[in-house]
Scaffold this motif. Structure first.
Motif, PDB file in Angstrom:
ATOM      1  N   UNK A  54      50.509  25.093 -83.049  1.00 55.21           N
ATOM      2  CA  UNK A  54      51.159  24.473 -81.908  1.00 55.21           C
ATOM      3  C   UNK A  54      50.080  23.934 -80.959  1.00 55.21           C
ATOM      4  N   UNK A  55      50.318  22.814 -80.286  1.00 53.72           N
ATOM      5  CA  UNK A  55      49.314  22.282 -79.362  1.00 53.72           C
ATOM      6  C   UNK A  55      48.910  23.262 -78.254  1.00 53.72           C
ATOM      7  N   UNK A  56      49.755  24.261 -77.979  1.00 59.99           N
ATOM      8  CA  UNK A  56      49.468  25.229 -76.910  1.00 59.99           C
ATOM      9  C   UNK A  56      49.211  26.635 -77.475  1.00 59.99           C
ATOM     10  N   UNK A  57      48.709  26.724 -78.711  1.00 59.51           N
ATOM     11  CA  UNK A  57      48.498  28.026 -79.348  1.00 59.51           C
ATOM     12  C   UNK A  57      47.591  28.925 -78.512  1.00 59.51           C
ATOM     13  N   UNK A  58      47.935  30.209 -78.503  1.00 54.68           N
ATOM     14  CA  UNK A  58      47.099  31.243 -77.887  1.00 54.68           C
ATOM     15  C   UNK A  58      46.448  32.014 -79.027  1.00 54.68           C
ATOM     16  N   UNK A  59      45.110  32.147 -79.019  1.00 56.23           N
ATOM     17  CA  UNK A  59      44.357  32.767 -80.114  1.00 56.23           C
ATOM     18  C   UNK A  59      43.534  33.909 -79.537  1.00 56.23           C
ATOM     19  N   UNK A  60      43.829  35.141 -79.956  1.00 58.17           N
ATOM     20  CA  UNK A  60      43.180  36.334 -79.406  1.00 58.17           C
ATOM     21  C   UNK A  60      42.425  37.043 -80.528  1.00 58.17           C
ATOM     22  N   UNK A  61      41.099  37.231 -80.353  1.00 57.24           N
ATOM     23  CA  UNK A  61      40.288  37.891 -81.375  1.00 57.24           C
ATOM     24  C   UNK A  61      39.647  39.155 -80.820  1.00 57.24           C
ATOM     25  N   UNK A  62      39.145  39.993 -81.742  1.00 59.52           N
ATOM     26  CA  UNK A  62      38.437  41.218 -81.383  1.00 59.52           C
ATOM     27  C   UNK A  62      36.934  41.061 -81.580  1.00 59.52           C
ATOM     28  N   UNK A  63      36.512  39.986 -82.242  1.00 61.56           N
ATOM     29  CA  UNK A  63      35.098  39.777 -82.516  1.00 61.56           C
ATOM     30  C   UNK A  63      34.401  39.244 -81.291  1.00 61.56           C
ATOM     31  N   UNK A  89      52.246  29.641 -82.830  1.00 60.72           N
ATOM     32  CA  UNK A  89      52.125  29.575 -81.373  1.00 60.72           C
ATOM     33  C   UNK A  89      51.208  30.655 -80.795  1.00 60.72           C
ATOM     34  N   UNK A  90      50.990  31.726 -81.579  1.00 64.87           N
ATOM     35  CA  UNK A  90      50.141  32.818 -81.095  1.00 64.87           C
ATOM     36  C   UNK A  90      49.542  33.563 -82.287  1.00 64.87           C
ATOM     37  N   UNK A  91      48.291  33.995 -82.112  1.00 61.88           N
ATOM     38  CA  UNK A  91      47.598  34.768 -83.132  1.00 61.88           C
ATOM     39  C   UNK A  91      46.872  35.918 -82.439  1.00 61.88           C
ATOM     40  N   UNK A  92      47.015  37.115 -83.004  1.00 65.54           N
ATOM     41  CA  UNK A  92      46.270  38.280 -82.503  1.00 65.54           C
ATOM     42  C   UNK A  92      45.589  38.944 -83.692  1.00 65.54           C
TER      43      UNK A  92
END
Length: 129
Positions: A29-38, A112-115
């Motif tokens: 999605x153009x407004x994707x939220x991407x959250x990583x632990x690295x 739309x979101x990735x964790x």
């Protein structure tokens, strides 16, 4: 036939495995939220932020890597993929093997979101000289 959220996530992993970064980014999605632990941090939102904050530094640091999903658990728009990251660090030459859990939110066929949840110790050990 409309793709299910799980189909979209499977397609993402398939595109990554084929080194099709534009195709993988196109599923977002153009407004994707991407959250990583690295140590990689995606600043802001959108596929461009993911490319700059994750894809480019990941490809620069690791001479090779793969994400292999083993299991998918789906509830509505949420897909959890459990799998294995394997990578060879470009500086140390060490191989990292880390289990992961990725939590995806997919709406209207777009991510739309990735964790990310990953064995960060396994990654740190491969990075350590």
């Amino acid at each position: 036939m409309t793709a299910t959220p799980t189909d979209t996530v499977r397609d993402f992993y398939t595109k990554l495995a084929a080194a099709d970064a534009p195709g993988a980014l196109g599923l977002m999605d153009p407004d994707i939220e991407w959250i990583t632990m690295w140590h990689y941090k995606v600043e802001g939102r959108g596929p461009g932020a993911v490319a700059e904050g994750l894809f480019k530094p990941l490809m620069a640091e690791w001479t090779s890597f793969s994400l292999v999903p083993i299991e998918f658990v789906t509830e509505g728009d949420t897909v959890v993929s459990l799998g294995n990251f394997t990578g060879v660090h470009g500086v140390t030459g060490k191989t990292a093997e880390a289990r992961y859990a990725h939590v995806w939110t997919v709406k209207g066929g777009k991510i739309t979101r990735f964790r990310q949840f990953i064995d960060t110790l396994a990654i740190a050990d491969a990075r350590r000289r």
